[in-house]
Design a protein around this motif. Structure first.
Motif, PDB file in Angstrom:
ATOM      1  N   TYR A  73      -9.944 -10.004   7.191  1.00 33.36           N
ATOM      2  CA  TYR A  73     -10.470  -9.989   8.564  1.00 33.36           C
ATOM      3  C   TYR A  73     -10.396  -8.567   9.129  1.00 33.36           C
ATOM      4  N   HIS A  76     -12.987  -6.433   7.491  1.00 30.19           N
ATOM      5  CA  HIS A  76     -14.285  -6.719   8.100  1.00 30.19           C
ATOM      6  C   HIS A  76     -14.425  -6.038   9.458  1.00 30.19           C
ATOM      7  N   ARG A  77     -13.335  -5.979  10.225  1.00 35.67           N
ATOM      8  CA  ARG A  77     -13.382  -5.314  11.536  1.00 35.67           C
ATOM      9  C   ARG A  77     -13.703  -3.834  11.356  1.00 35.67           C
ATOM     10  N   CYS A  78     -13.182  -3.230  10.270  1.00 36.62           N
ATOM     11  CA  CYS A  78     -13.464  -1.807  10.008  1.00 36.62           C
ATOM     12  C   CYS A  78     -14.897  -1.607   9.523  1.00 36.62           C
ATOM     13  N   GLY A  80     -17.591  -3.875   9.387  1.00 36.46           N
ATOM     14  CA  GLY A  80     -18.696  -4.447  10.152  1.00 36.46           C
ATOM     15  C   GLY A  80     -18.763  -4.028  11.599  1.00 36.46           C
ATOM     16  N   HIS A  81     -17.606  -3.647  12.176  1.00 28.53           N
ATOM     17  CA  HIS A  81     -17.573  -3.350  13.610  1.00 28.53           C
ATOM     18  C   HIS A  81     -17.071  -1.953  13.927  1.00 28.53           C
ATOM     19  N   GLY A  82     -16.747  -1.167  12.903  1.00 23.75           N
ATOM     20  CA  GLY A  82     -16.317   0.210  13.134  1.00 23.75           C
ATOM     21  C   GLY A  82     -14.987   0.330  13.845  1.00 23.75           C
ATOM     22  N   ALA A  83     -14.099  -0.654  13.655  1.00 29.32           N
ATOM     23  CA  ALA A  83     -12.800  -0.628  14.337  1.00 29.32           C
ATOM     24  C   ALA A  83     -11.975   0.565  13.865  1.00 29.32           C
ATOM     25  N   ASP A  87      -7.435   0.127  17.141  1.00 21.46           N
ATOM     26  CA  ASP A  87      -7.947  -1.233  17.381  1.00 21.46           C
ATOM     27  C   ASP A  87      -7.224  -2.248  16.497  1.00 21.46           C
ATOM     28  N   GLU A  91      -4.654  -5.359  17.668  1.00 23.08           N
ATOM     29  CA  GLU A  91      -4.871  -6.757  17.294  1.00 23.08           C
ATOM     30  C   GLU A  91      -3.634  -7.351  16.625  1.00 23.08           C
ATOM     31  N   ARG A 122     -19.345  -1.683   2.423  1.00 20.66           N
ATOM     32  CA  ARG A 122     -20.492  -1.958   3.303  1.00 20.66           C
ATOM     33  C   ARG A 122     -21.643  -2.569   2.503  1.00 20.66           C
ATOM     34  N   GLU A 198     -16.387 -18.530  13.405  1.00 21.96           N
ATOM     35  CA  GLU A 198     -17.250 -17.341  13.348  1.00 21.96           C
ATOM     36  C   GLU A 198     -18.606 -17.687  12.739  1.00 21.96           C
TER      37      GLU A 198
END
Length: 216
Positions: A73, A76-78, A80-83, A87, A91, A122, A198
């Motif tokens: 998870y 995926h945050r890194c 898909g969402h550029g965390a 960040d 979390e 990616r 999700e």
């Protein structure tokens, strides 16, 4: 009209809770574990459980799976969402069970491992999104069991959910129904519910986009 499946709500706190076990590892073991999980996300199978985590109670089976799901998870945050590192650390702290002074190094290690293989991760994420399976879940049964005796350390008196998934899948030009048995601890079940939630929200977004395009 496409039949709808009821969405089961769960938040990321439940999904991330098992990662406290990963955060508690010595630094060398923690870095090795993060590397193994990122490798698995890249399609490289590693012996994550027993070799890396040793004989700890959460080292095998569904507990190890829950740790991997929580870590994926964050990956995926890194991807898909550029965390950013901050960040991820925020979390982890918000999820509970991980102190800030422990969350920061773990977040930094995950972020660094992802950054090293970012382009590959990616590409794999895009490939997985584009791949549509012909298998469908048609029904399921569940049972709640209590582990009374076990050879695994820490598993006695642990509740587990046994899911029997009935799948309809293509076999050449025909289709068949196959049953799959899945054992889940409370942490792994929470992780599954998060992913289902999700997926349900993603389907709603797609429905909205298709409806909007059709009304033009």
């Amino acid at each position: 009209e496409r039949p709808r499946v009821a969405h089961m709500a769960a938040d990321s706190s439940s999904l991330l809770r098992p990662i406290r076990h990963l955060a508690a590892l010595p630094e060398d073991k923690r870095v090795e574990a993060v590397s193994a999980i990122v490798d698995e996300a890249r399609g490289i199978v590693r012996d994550f459980g027993e070799t890396i985590l040793g004989d700890e109670a959460y080292a095998r089976g569904s507990r190890a799976n829950a740790i991997v799901l929580a870590s994926k998870y964050l990956i995926h945050r890194c991807v898909g969402h550029g965390a950013a590192e901050e960040d991820l650390a925020a979390e982890l702290v918000a999820a509970g069970g991980v102190e800030g002074n422990v969350a920061a190094p773990l977040a930094r290690e995950i972020h660094a491992a992802v950054r090293t293989h970012f382009a590959e991760l990616r590409a794999r994420a895009a490939e997985a999104t584009a791949r549509i399976s012909g298998t469908a879940l048609v029904d399921f049964d569940w049972q709640l069991h209590m582990v009374l005796a076990t050879s695994r350390l820490g598993r006695a008196h642990e509740p587990v959910v046994l899911l029997t998934l009935h799948l309809d899948e293509p076999i050449g030009a025909r289709r068949r129904t196959r049953s799959v048995l899945v054992e889940l601890t409370a942490d792994a079940l929470s992780a599954l519910l998060v992913h289902l939630g999700e997926a349900g929200r993603a389907m709603d977004l797609m429905d909205g986009a298709i409806s909007a395009a059709g009304g033009r």
